[in-house]
Every structure is written in structure tokens, then in C-alpha cells.
Design an enzyme around this catalytic site. Structure first.
Site, PDB file in Angstrom:
ATOM      1  N   LYS A 140       1.084  -0.937  -0.267  1.00  0.00           N
ATOM      2  CA  LYS A 140      -0.320   0.470  -0.455  1.00  0.00           C
ATOM      3  C   LYS A 140       0.801   0.918  -0.042  1.00  0.00           C
ATOM      4  O   LYS A 140       0.111   2.140  -1.177  1.00  0.00           O
ATOM      5  CB  LYS A 140      -0.841   0.450   0.792  1.00  0.00           C
ATOM      6  CG  LYS A 140      -2.379  -1.240   1.256  1.00  0.00           C
ATOM      7  CD  LYS A 140      -2.815  -0.911   2.603  1.00  0.00           C
ATOM      8  CE  LYS A 140      -2.788  -0.876   3.869  1.00  0.00           C
ATOM      9  NZ  LYS A 140      -1.589  -1.602   4.231  1.00  0.00           N
ATOM     10  N   ARG A 173      -8.888   1.757   9.912  1.00  0.00           N
ATOM     11  CA  ARG A 173      -8.773   0.221   9.933  1.00  0.00           C
ATOM     12  C   ARG A 173      -9.586  -0.652  10.026  1.00  0.00           C
ATOM     13  O   ARG A 173      -9.353  -1.691  10.960  1.00  0.00           O
ATOM     14  CB  ARG A 173      -7.112   0.270  10.411  1.00  0.00           C
ATOM     15  CG  ARG A 173      -6.225  -0.699   9.310  1.00  0.00           C
ATOM     16  CD  ARG A 173      -5.270  -0.031  10.661  1.00  0.00           C
ATOM     17  NE  ARG A 173      -3.828  -0.780  10.193  1.00  0.00           N
ATOM     18  CZ  ARG A 173      -2.523   0.199  10.179  1.00  0.00           C
ATOM     19  NH1 ARG A 173      -2.850   1.150   9.115  1.00  0.00           N
ATOM     20  NH2 ARG A 173      -1.220  -0.622   9.462  1.00  0.00           N
ATOM     21  N   ARG A 196      11.893  -4.946   4.292  1.00  0.00           N
ATOM     22  CA  ARG A 196      11.872  -3.247   4.143  1.00  0.00           C
ATOM     23  C   ARG A 196      12.913  -2.607   4.854  1.00  0.00           C
ATOM     24  O   ARG A 196      12.873  -3.064   6.077  1.00  0.00           O
ATOM     25  CB  ARG A 196      10.482  -3.131   5.018  1.00  0.00           C
ATOM     26  CG  ARG A 196       9.253  -1.726   4.697  1.00  0.00           C
ATOM     27  CD  ARG A 196       8.353  -2.449   4.588  1.00  0.00           C
ATOM     28  NE  ARG A 196       7.364  -2.716   5.641  1.00  0.00           N
ATOM     29  CZ  ARG A 196       5.995  -2.580   5.719  1.00  0.00           C
ATOM     30  NH1 ARG A 196       5.156  -2.459   4.354  1.00  0.00           N
ATOM     31  NH2 ARG A 196       5.637  -2.515   6.846  1.00  0.00           N
ATOM     32  N   ARG A 231      11.939  -0.876  10.299  1.00  0.00           N
ATOM     33  CA  ARG A 231      11.042  -0.259  11.185  1.00  0.00           C
ATOM     34  C   ARG A 231      10.352  -1.496  12.515  1.00  0.00           C
ATOM     35  O   ARG A 231      11.473  -2.395  12.539  1.00  0.00           O
ATOM     36  CB  ARG A 231       9.703  -0.674  10.778  1.00  0.00           C
ATOM     37  CG  ARG A 231       8.840   0.962   9.668  1.00  0.00           C
ATOM     38  CD  ARG A 231       7.961   0.309   8.753  1.00  0.00           C
ATOM     39  NE  ARG A 231       6.444   0.121  10.007  1.00  0.00           N
ATOM     40  CZ  ARG A 231       5.065  -0.172   8.801  1.00  0.00           C
ATOM     41  NH1 ARG A 231       5.210   0.097   8.257  1.00  0.00           N
ATOM     42  NH2 ARG A 231       4.427  -0.456  10.196  1.00  0.00           N
ATOM     43  N   ARG A 285      -0.007  -7.713  13.869  1.00  0.00           N
ATOM     44  CA  ARG A 285      -0.177  -7.596  13.017  1.00  0.00           C
ATOM     45  C   ARG A 285      -1.119  -7.791  11.662  1.00  0.00           C
ATOM     46  O   ARG A 285      -2.283  -7.488  10.952  1.00  0.00           O
ATOM     47  CB  ARG A 285       1.176  -6.460  12.204  1.00  0.00           C
ATOM     48  CG  ARG A 285       1.655  -5.568  13.047  1.00  0.00           C
ATOM     49  CD  ARG A 285       2.554  -5.099  12.711  1.00  0.00           C
ATOM     50  NE  ARG A 285       2.021  -4.424  11.897  1.00  0.00           N
ATOM     51  CZ  ARG A 285       3.164  -4.110  10.285  1.00  0.00           C
ATOM     52  NH1 ARG A 285       4.636  -4.267  10.639  1.00  0.00           N
ATOM     53  NH2 ARG A 285       3.386  -3.193   9.448  1.00  0.00           N
TER      54      ARG A 285
HETATM   55  P1  AMP Z   1       1.358   1.518   9.419  1.00  0.00           P
HETATM   56  O1  AMP Z   1       2.574   2.005   8.385  1.00  0.00           O
HETATM   57  O2  AMP Z   1      -0.147   1.742   8.589  1.00  0.00           O
HETATM   58  O3  AMP Z   1       1.654  -0.236   8.099  1.00  0.00           O
HETATM   59  O4  AMP Z   1       0.743   1.918  10.844  1.00  0.00           O
HETATM   60  C1  AMP Z   1       1.298   1.303  11.424  1.00  0.00           C
HETATM   61  C2  AMP Z   1       0.888   1.076  12.500  1.00  0.00           C
HETATM   62  O5  AMP Z   1       0.361   2.406  13.574  1.00  0.00           O
HETATM   63  C3  AMP Z   1      -0.026  -0.042  12.578  1.00  0.00           C
HETATM   64  O6  AMP Z   1       0.037  -1.461  13.422  1.00  0.00           O
HETATM   65  C4  AMP Z   1      -0.597   0.561  13.905  1.00  0.00           C
HETATM   66  O7  AMP Z   1      -0.483  -0.533  15.053  1.00  0.00           O
HETATM   67  C5  AMP Z   1      -0.861   2.009  14.033  1.00  0.00           C
HETATM   68  N1  AMP Z   1      -1.819   2.014  13.262  1.00  0.00           N
HETATM   69  C6  AMP Z   1      -2.265   3.468  11.607  1.00  0.00           C
HETATM   70  N2  AMP Z   1      -2.535   3.508  11.221  1.00  0.00           N
HETATM   71  C7  AMP Z   1      -3.864   2.611  12.020  1.00  0.00           C
HETATM   72  C8  AMP Z   1      -5.098   2.416  12.187  1.00  0.00           C
HETATM   73  N3  AMP Z   1      -6.334   3.241  10.918  1.00  0.00           N
HETATM   74  N4  AMP Z   1      -6.086   2.687  12.824  1.00  0.00           N
HETATM   75  C9  AMP Z   1      -4.809   2.686  13.713  1.00  0.00           C
HETATM   76  N5  AMP Z   1      -4.319   2.504  14.499  1.00  0.00           N
HETATM   77  C10 AMP Z   1      -3.307   2.082  12.875  1.00  0.00           C
END
Ligand code: AMP
Length: 210
Positions: A13, A89, A123, A156, A167
Site C-alpha cells: 500500500k 482500519r 523492508r 521498522r 499485525r
Molecule cells: P502502517 O504503517 O499503516 O502499517 O501502521 C503502523 C501501525 O500504526 C499499525 O500497526 C497500528 O498500530 C498503527 N496504525 C496505523 N494506522 C492506524 C489506524 N487507522 N488505526 C489504528 N492504528 C493505526
């Protein structure tokens, strides 16, 4: 054009959202990046979100996340559209978003777990310019250094195998049901792991229109 992007962690994404944002000249809004930046800056929200939630592979609570997105969408640069990456989410977040803006397209990259896990394991990111790399699919020219900044690439904190499995579980339980919420305007792109980044991007642009 108001776009949201669904897909498992590691589905690609972030990579595609950046390309789409450049192509349509709309801001790329990644809630994950907002949380990571807030943590780097050691804001109270950033530290709380990391220590209690994303550092352990859990979702940050809906009210905190929705507030952050609402403030971001109110900024001038979102007037002609945006691409939301990683939000919504949960069904609650989707319902809250429905009250703030209307969504033109829901993009959904459908990729198998095995491919997502391999991608995430490879990554890496530049801590200075935030350019993304993948040691398997898109490696830097010099050993583990950013091509632009020449600083050491980092992984990360939530990309370790145990946290990635957590996740993916959270995705299945809380985010996958959103495919039904957006069933009316969803664009499903299947990634079998054999398509290049550019081929997938071309497919997305064809589906969204010029
Ligand atoms: P991502 O970079 O999108 O994989 O997000 C990394 C982490 O940020 C996720 O595993 C969540 O812990 C938190 N996070 C990101 N977006 C959301 C969301 N819309 N709702 C809740 N937690 C989020």
C-alpha cells in the site's frame, strides 16, 4: 479524488500510495507514518501510541486515530483530494470517516500472507529522506545505505516476525471486514507476488481513470 487504500500489512500500500499521490497530485496520508513521526519527535501522543499500541502490533484506539485524520483532512492541501493509506482500519473508523468526507474509490490490494511476510522482512527505510527499499526486490546500490543520503538504512520496529504475525491477525479480525463496508465502490487488485511495482501501478491507474 478521495481515495482510501485497503490491504494487509506488506501488501504494498505505501509504495503504491506514494506513486498514486504523485500521479494525481494529491497528498498521501499515512496514519502509520504519522504515528512513527510523532514517536520520533517524542510527542506525548507519539510515545503513548508506540508504547501501548503500534510497538506491539496493536491498533491505536479509534478516537485518537480519527481525531488525527480529521485534523489532517481539514488542511488546505486536501481540498482537491487525498489518498488515505492505513486508514480506516476498523468499521468504527470507516463509519466516522463517512461523516467527514465522501470517498470516490476504495482500492484494495489482495495479496497472500506468504508474500506480505517476505516483503515486510526485506523492508528497509532511510531515516533521513524516508526513501523505501526492499533488500529482496528493490535493494540500495551500496550495501544497506540510502542511495540519496548515504546513511545506514533501518528496519521498522514493528517489522519483526512476531509483531508482523500479530499485525496480520489484527488485520483479519478488524480490517478485513471493511471490504464489505466499501463493497459498492471497491477496486480489487490481485497481487500474486509476480507483478512488478510498475505493472501493479499501471493496473491501478487504469482502474481509477485519468
Ligand atoms: P502502517 O504503517 O499503516 O502499517 O501502521 C503502523 C501501525 O500504526 C499499525 O500497526 C497500528 O498500530 C498503527 N496504525 C496505523 N494506522 C492506524 C489506524 N487507522 N488505526 C489504528 N492504528 C493505526
Amino acid at each position: 479524488m478521495n481515495i482510501i487504500f485497503l490491504g494487509k500489512p506488506g501488501a504494498g500500500k505505501g509504495t503504491q500510495a506514494k506513486k498514486i499521490a504523485d500521479y494525481y497530485r494529491i497528498p498521501h496520508i499515512s496514519t502509520g507514518e504519522m504515528f512513527r513521526t510523532a514517536y520520533q519527535e517524542k510527542t506525548p501522543l507519539g510515545v503513548e501510541a508506540h508504547d501501548n499500541y503500534w510497538g506491539a502490533g496493536k491498533l491505536v484506539p479509534d478516537d485518537t486515530t480519527v481525531k488525527l485524520v480529521k485534523e489532517r483532512l481539514a488542511k488546505d492541501d486536501c481540498r482537491n483530494g487525498f489518498i488515505l493509506d492505513g486508514f480506516p482500519r476498523t468499521v468504527q473508523q470507516a463509519e466516522d470517516l463517512d461523516k467527514i468526507v465522501s470517498i470516490d474509490h476504495t482500492l484494495y490490494i489482495d495479496a497472500p500472507d506468504k508474500i506480505c511476510i517476505k516483503r515486510i522482512a526485506g523492508r528497509r527505510n532511510c531515516p533521513t529522506c524516508h526513501k523505501d527499499y526492499n533488500i529482496h526486490f528493490n535493494p540500495p546500490k551500496n550495501d544497506m545505505q540510502c542511495d540519496v543520503c548515504a546513511v545506514a538504512l533501518v528496519q521498522r520496529k514493528d517489522d519483526t516476525e512476531t509483531i508482523v504475525r500479530q499485525r496480520l491477525l489484527v488485520y483479519e479480525q478488524q480490517t478485513a471486514p471493511l471490504v464489505r463496508h466499501y463493497v459498492k465502490n471497491i477496486v480489487r487488485i490481485v497481487d500474486n507476488g509476480k507483478k512488478t511495482i510498475d505493472a501493479l501501478f499501471a493496473e491501478i491507474i487504469t482502474a481509477l481513470g485519468k
